[in-house]
Each structure stands twice: as C-alpha cells, then as structure tokens.
Design a protein around this motif. Structure first.
Motif, PDB file in Angstrom:
ATOM      1  N   SER A 187       0.811  -1.220   0.000  1.00 22.71           N
ATOM      2  CA  SER A 187       0.000   0.000   0.000  1.00 22.71           C
ATOM      3  C   SER A 187       0.845   1.271   0.000  1.00 22.71           C
ATOM      4  N   VAL A 188       2.094   1.199   0.498  1.00 22.76           N
ATOM      5  CA  VAL A 188       2.952   2.384   0.567  1.00 22.76           C
ATOM      6  C   VAL A 188       3.735   2.500  -0.745  1.00 22.76           C
ATOM      7  N   PRO A 189       3.590   3.605  -1.468  1.00 23.12           N
ATOM      8  CA  PRO A 189       4.314   3.761  -2.736  1.00 23.12           C
ATOM      9  C   PRO A 189       5.824   3.741  -2.546  1.00 23.12           C
ATOM     10  N   GLY A 190       6.529   3.425  -3.618  1.00 17.84           N
ATOM     11  CA  GLY A 190       7.993   3.388  -3.561  1.00 17.84           C
ATOM     12  C   GLY A 190       8.620   4.758  -3.654  1.00 17.84           C
ATOM     13  N   ALA A 191       7.961   5.700  -4.346  1.00 13.72           N
ATOM     14  CA  ALA A 191       8.470   7.071  -4.420  1.00 13.72           C
ATOM     15  C   ALA A 191       8.158   7.783  -3.115  1.00 13.72           C
ATOM     16  N   TYR A 192       9.105   8.599  -2.637  1.00 11.78           N
ATOM     17  CA  TYR A 192       8.957   9.160  -1.296  1.00 11.78           C
ATOM     18  C   TYR A 192       8.049  10.384  -1.262  1.00 11.78           C
ATOM     19  N   GLY A 226       0.816  22.968  -0.788  1.00  9.72           N
ATOM     20  CA  GLY A 226      -0.291  23.330  -1.659  1.00  9.72           C
ATOM     21  C   GLY A 226      -0.566  22.346  -2.765  1.00  9.72           C
ATOM     22  N   LEU A 227       0.231  21.281  -2.850  1.00  7.65           N
ATOM     23  CA  LEU A 227       0.051  20.314  -3.928  1.00  7.65           C
ATOM     24  C   LEU A 227      -1.042  19.323  -3.579  1.00  7.65           C
ATOM     25  N   THR A 228      -1.857  18.987  -4.569  1.00  4.23           N
ATOM     26  CA  THR A 228      -2.889  17.975  -4.365  1.00  4.23           C
ATOM     27  C   THR A 228      -2.231  16.631  -4.073  1.00  4.23           C
ATOM     28  N   LEU A 229      -2.722  15.966  -3.046  1.00 10.98           N
ATOM     29  CA  LEU A 229      -2.139  14.691  -2.635  1.00 10.98           C
ATOM     30  C   LEU A 229      -2.328  13.625  -3.709  1.00 10.98           C
ATOM     31  N   LYS A 230      -1.282  12.829  -3.882  1.00 10.95           N
ATOM     32  CA  LYS A 230      -1.322  11.684  -4.788  1.00 10.95           C
ATOM     33  C   LYS A 230      -0.920  10.442  -3.992  1.00 10.95           C
ATOM     34  N   PRO A 231      -1.850   9.915  -3.211  1.00  8.13           N
ATOM     35  CA  PRO A 231      -1.506   8.847  -2.267  1.00  8.13           C
ATOM     36  C   PRO A 231      -1.110   7.530  -2.919  1.00  8.13           C
ATOM     37  N   ARG A 232      -1.405   7.363  -4.185  1.00 11.77           N
ATOM     38  CA  ARG A 232      -0.988   6.134  -4.864  1.00 11.77           C
ATOM     39  C   ARG A 232       0.387   6.281  -5.509  1.00 11.77           C
ATOM     40  N   LYS A 233       0.941   7.486  -5.446  1.00 15.34           N
ATOM     41  CA  LYS A 233       2.218   7.749  -6.114  1.00 15.34           C
ATOM     42  C   LYS A 233       3.359   8.027  -5.140  1.00 15.34           C
ATOM     43  N   TYR A 234       3.058   8.721  -4.029  1.00 20.70           N
ATOM     44  CA  TYR A 234       4.117   9.144  -3.113  1.00 20.70           C
ATOM     45  C   TYR A 234       3.811   8.672  -1.683  1.00 20.70           C
ATOM     46  N   ALA A 235       4.861   8.198  -1.005  1.00 20.15           N
ATOM     47  CA  ALA A 235       4.677   7.693   0.357  1.00 20.15           C
ATOM     48  C   ALA A 235       4.206   8.785   1.312  1.00 20.15           C
ATOM     49  N   SER A 247      21.217   7.212   0.549  1.00 22.91           N
ATOM     50  CA  SER A 247      21.144   8.252  -0.471  1.00 22.91           C
ATOM     51  C   SER A 247      20.035   9.231  -0.126  1.00 22.91           C
ATOM     52  N   TYR A 248      20.260  10.511  -0.452  1.00 26.24           N
ATOM     53  CA  TYR A 248      19.187  11.491  -0.302  1.00 26.24           C
ATOM     54  C   TYR A 248      18.019  11.179  -1.236  1.00 26.24           C
ATOM     55  N   GLU A 249      18.326  10.542  -2.354  1.00 27.69           N
ATOM     56  CA  GLU A 249      17.300  10.279  -3.370  1.00 27.69           C
ATOM     57  C   GLU A 249      16.564   8.970  -3.154  1.00 27.69           C
ATOM     58  N   ASP A 250      16.972   8.182  -2.178  1.00 24.82           N
ATOM     59  CA  ASP A 250      16.371   6.857  -1.989  1.00 24.82           C
ATOM     60  C   ASP A 250      15.936   6.711  -0.535  1.00 24.82           C
ATOM     61  N   GLN A 251      14.869   7.416  -0.168  1.00 24.17           N
ATOM     62  CA  GLN A 251      14.376   7.366   1.203  1.00 24.17           C
ATOM     63  C   GLN A 251      13.706   6.018   1.479  1.00 24.17           C
TER      64      GLN A 251
END
Length: 611
Positions: free
Chosen positions: A156-161, A175-184, A233-237
């Motif tokens: 259920s938790v996306p791979g992108a942070y 202010g960004l609309t949430l994308k719960p299927r895309k970002y953790a 890595s900073y890019e791989d949370q």
C-alpha cells in the motif's frame, strides 16, 4: 550526542490564513458559510493544509478512535461513512489541552476552530497537523464500533517518497494535491488522523527513552543482515519506516523494549498522528508483542603484532558525575568489543565537572576515571593527549566544554610531543627530506577559522609505530541541529547545517594536503564524528583531490552505518585514509546504536593497517 535534531519541548504554532509559501492552497470539497454540516473529509481537504483553516465549524461528527491523556492531550474522531476520494482523510485530531472526557467508541458532535498545528514551530519546516481546537464536544451515543482500520503494508505504501516541492512556494509541497498512490508522504498524509493498522513488522529503530520505536512495513527495503534499514542516499528514502507509540501511559503499561531486528508481532492499531520527532506515527490503542530476535553486540578482530589499530568513539558527554557503571561499560567495550586499539580518538569528553558552568576546562579527572576503568576491565594503561578548549567556545552542552582526546597504548605506540599547542594556537606542517612533521603536537587545526566558531576544533597528533610516523586528526564536526527533517513540507528539505560542515571539511582537507605536499606517502588518518553521511557534500569535500578515502566505503552497503536515527541506519562516524594507506581492515563495531540499552548513541569505528 550527535547529529540528530535535539529533542526539546515542542513548540506549537497555528498556521493562519495569512501564511505564505502556498500553505493555504486548495478549496473545500464542501462548504457552508456558517461552518455547519461540514464533514471531516471537508476539513482535511486534498492538500496538507485544510481549506477551512481558521474557520469555526459546528456539528462535525465522528466516532472516537483514540484518546491521548498525556503530552498533546486530545482525541481522534473518524467519519464511519467516508467519501470516495482517496486523498481526503476521514480522521481528525481534536485538541482539548486537558484530559479528554470521551471514550473510544463514543459518537460525538464537535464545534471548534480548524487549525494547523506545526510541531516544533514554523521555523522547523515541519508539516502541520490539521486539528480542531477549542472544542465543544457533545457525546451522542456510546459503545459504537470503531471504524475498520486501514492496513498499511508493503504493497500500500508507494515506492516514491515525496513530490518535488513547488518552486513558486519556496519548495513547499503543502499546496500540492495529494497523490496517495504515487508518493509515500502523500499516502501517509491522506491517512492523517485515520484509524490504521500494521501487521507483524520488523523493528528498525530500538525503543528509546521516550517510549517509541520504529518499524518497517517493507521488509526488503535496504535491509541489512542485522535487521536494520540502511540510509544510503538522499534520493532513496526508506518509505516503509513508521514510528510507533502507545496511547496507554507507561505508568499503566510499560512500553516494550525492542532492539533493531526484533519483531513487533501481531496487529498494532490506532490513529495515525504527526509529531515533531519522526513525523507520521502510529499511536497505538492496541500494540503488538515484541519478539526478541537475539541481536548481539559485535566484537572486532584484534590487531596483529605489526598492525596499528586506530579507533574513534563518541562517548556521549562523558564527565566524572556520570555513574561509574557508564565508565565501566564504555571501558569494557574498548577492551572487549574493540580489542584494545593502539590509539583511540574520543569525542564528547567533558570537563571535570561536566555541565556545571563555572569556567572549568580541564578534563584530566574525566580521562583518568575512564582510563582507570579500562585498566580495571583488563585493558592497557592508556596514556593520553588533548588540548583544553576555551571556556564555552566549542559548542555542546553549556559548561561541558566537550573536546576530542587521544588515548594511546605506550607499550605499542609512542606519541611525539611538540610543545606549544593550546586552544588558540594552530599547528602547522613542517619537514625536510620528504618527512612531514607537525609544528605542535598535540595541536589544533586552524582554530581561528570561522568554520570552527562554536564548534570543536580538530585535534592533530603525531604518533610513531614500529619506527613509522602516523598522523591522526580527531574531529567532531558541527551537528545537524537546525536541519529540516526528511518529512519537512519542503522537498527536498533544507539542510542548513551542511554549510558549516562543508567549511570544516575543506579546512581539514587543506591541512591533509599540506602534509602530503611534504611527504607524498605520509600515513594520515582523519577520524571522528563527522556528523554526515558517506555520500554527503561534507565527505566529498574531505576527500577532494584524492587527499583522503572514506574507509566505510570499503564495507558492503548493508554494513555502512554507525548510528540509527528514526529507523534509518546511517553513517555519521568515519575514518578516512590518505593515499599511502593502501591496505587496511575497517570495522564499524555495532554495540550501541541498534540497542534499547546504550552506553552511547554512536557505534565506534576501528581501522587496522601496517604503516
């Protein structure tokens, strides 16, 4: 102490409608001018900040899913009839300030003000928690079933942070609309205040003094052989990490003690909170059972007769007022777990009366108590060298005057004393016929440099082992205090403390290059609490021009860590080698950071080589 952002009393802040940086973008999915008939998902909205922030609302209904009687007192409610939008949470925290009078299962109607609470204050950069403040609560009925939990799991938790922050809003994601299927982070935010559940999960951050631990719901995510989750890595949370607390006060039910690699077995269920010290946190009504997986403290190999063993160990604000048990435990670790290294660079040795702020700067009593404990533990009679700092000029705990100290075993290695070193005198490099030397030993590197303001100055020493000179530079770089956390509303987070460490690294790198300019194959070790990762700009500055190599990179990726912070096993302590040191054995000796019972919050490092 290290690197993590220090824990102190949380500072509350309410986000008003006037705040900038895109905080209030978004609009209510349902609105009523008088605030009546508003549902929880209308308050939560589709971004991180409520579209109704600052407004009075009435008749907000839900079932109580959790009650907190300590800390930030209040309770959570949840709408049992959700909408169809996965971006809008159906749960909400009601801040009462006093002990709530409701119980789990109560159906309630609440009037109050929609506020955004920023744990740690606006300057922290933390995300905010949407809540109702100054509530008037009416209990409609009791004994209702709690809404079924949302299961947080590996799938259920996306791979992108997190999404990249909006450049027009200073990098904020508020202010960004949430994308719960895309970002953790969006997924967790879409569940803020919701009743959630995790199943059996591995512990990746040991129980701490504040009765909390960390688990991962992604068992394969950057896992290491000891059960942790490595931060590489900073890019791989590491998106599967989640903090766990209990809603039951510890006086009523002690919080379980767990080490990294243990398992929190069974179901853990409760509302999903957001706090200053870790962000999204499962506040458990029902807590799983800790299963001990038997994690053991490591022991390094003893050096051979013709090998020099050099260690670094942050002993966490050691001073004579600490219990004898702490000295004995640290000493036992030096003798048994570190196999009595020839040279030990200690960080966070405090002066002789610790945090008492009376001008004392000598640490002779602190060191004597420690070296006596080492002898009592069966270790060598270490001699020592250091330079006393100016009072309250090196940061750390006020009055503590922490500094680096060299211990060395005179039966194995000798120290070359060159007089003249004090708190303000810089050591330099001299030499002839291709042999480098320090002008003062022990001595401090460029102590007048602004890079070392309110920070520990590097301690340089000249040692001789089997006729060969070895230079050791002991460091304790500036802490990460002031950095935004990885759950900041700025993505990427602001890491303001890096600027100082970058200057410090450049100063040390320049000094090493001076040594190598005189003696190309000089044996130089730069050791200590660098307070930064092996992939950081700090480490890159230390190694610039090939002057040094971070020995931790000789280890497999899964073994590169000396500290565990918020469930991330990460590098803070390092030993770096000059080009003349071609072959060595390096070990990060895991005896503290993964354990609930710690003698320090850092793991020591040891390097063995033949000069």
């Amino acid at each position: 102490m290290s690197s993590s952002i220090p824990r102190s009393a949380a500072v509350a802040a309410v986000v008003s409608a006037a705040l900038a940086a895109g905080l209030l973008a978004g609009s209510a999915s349902a609105s009523a001018e008088d605030g009546a008939g508003v549902r929880i998902h209308d308050i939560q909205g589709t971004t991180r900040v409520s579209p109704l922030v600052g407004q009075q609302v009435t008749g907000v209904t839900g079932v109580v899913t959790g009650v907190r009687t300590y800390g930030s007192r209040g309770f959570w409610i949840q709408d049992p009839t959700p909408d169809a939008n996965p971006a809008t949470s159906e749960g909400l925290f009601v801040f009462t300030s006093s002990v709530p009078t409701v119980a789990v299962g109560d159906a309630v109607s609440v009037n109050g003000t929609v506020t955004e609470y920023v744990p740690g204050g606006l300057a922290s950069g933390n995300q905010s928690l949407t809540q109702l403040s100054k509530p008037v609560v009416t209990v409609v009925s009791q004994g209702n079933p709690v809404p079924a939990p949302v299961t947080i799991s590996s799938w259920s938790v996306p791979g992108a942070y997190a999404p990249a922050g909006d450049p027009a809003a200073d990098g904020s994601i508020n202010g960004l609309t949430l994308k719960p299927r895309k970002y953790a982070l969006d997924y967790y935010e879409s569940l803020e205040g919701t009743n959630v559940r995790i199943g059996t999960s591995r512990v990746v951050g040991a129980t701490d003094p504040y009765s909390e631990l960390w688990v991962t719901v992604k068992p394969w995510e950057n896992a290491n052989r000891r059960g942790g989750t490595v931060y590489g890595s900073y890019e791989d949370q590491n998106t599967g990490r989640l903090q766990v607390q209990s809603l039951v006060p510890t006086a009523q039910q002690p919080f379980p003690k767990a080490n990294v690699g243990d398992v929190l077995a069974g179901a853990t269920e409760g509302p999903l909170d957001f706090n200053q010290y870790g962000g999204y946190t499962l506040t458990a009504r029902t807590l799983g059972t800790v299963v001990d997986r038997g994690l053991e403290r490591e022991t390094t190999d003893r050096q051979h007769r013709n090998e020099l063993a050099v260690a670094t160990y942050n002993v966490e604000n050691l001073d004579p007022s600490d219990p004898q048990e702490k000295f004995d435990a640290l000493a036992k670790a030096v003798v048994e777990n570190l196999a009595s290294p020839d040279v030990v660079a200690l960080e966070e040795i405090q002066d002789d009366n610790g945090a008492e702020n009376d001008g004392t700067v000598s640490a002779a009593q602190t060191v004597k108590k420690f070296t006596d404990a080492i002898v009592a533990a069966g270790g060598p009679a270490y001699d020592w060298r250091s330079v006393d700092p100016e009072n309250n000029k090196d940061g750390g705990e006020p009055g503590g005057n922490i500094r680096q100290v060299f211990l060395f075993n005179p039966a194995r290695v000798s120290f070359t004393d060159r007089p003249g070193g004090d708190a303000t005198t810089a050591t330099g490099v001299t030499g002839r016929k291709g042999h480098a030397a320090l002008t003062v030993s022990p001595g401090r590197i460029d102590p007048a440099n602004a890079a070392w303001a309110d920070s520990r100055k590097p301690l340089a020493g000249e040692f001789v082992f089997r006729g060969r000179t070895v230079f050791v530079i002991a460091n304790h770089f500036g802490s990460k205090g002031g950095d935004e956390s990885i759950v900041s509303h700025h993505q990427p987070p602001n890491r303001s403390s890096e600027a100082k460490r970058l200057l410090q690294a450049q100063a040390v790198n320049g000094f090493v290059k001076q040594l190598l300019a005189v003696e190309k194959q000089a044996d130089v070790l730069v050791v200590g609490d660098i307070n930064d990762f092996e992939f950081s700009g700090t480490t890159k500055a230390l190694t610039a021009g090939g002057a040094l190599y971070p020995a931790v990179k000789s280890l497999p990726r899964g073994e590169r860590y000396s500290y565990v912070y918020q469930g991330n096993s990460q590098v803070l302590d390092q030993i770096l080698t000059s080009p003349g040191i071609q072959r060595f054995a390096y070990d990060s000796v895991h005896i503290n950071a993964e354990f609930a019972d710690q003698n320090s919050d850092h793991d020591p490092q040891v390097l063995r080589f033949r000069p």
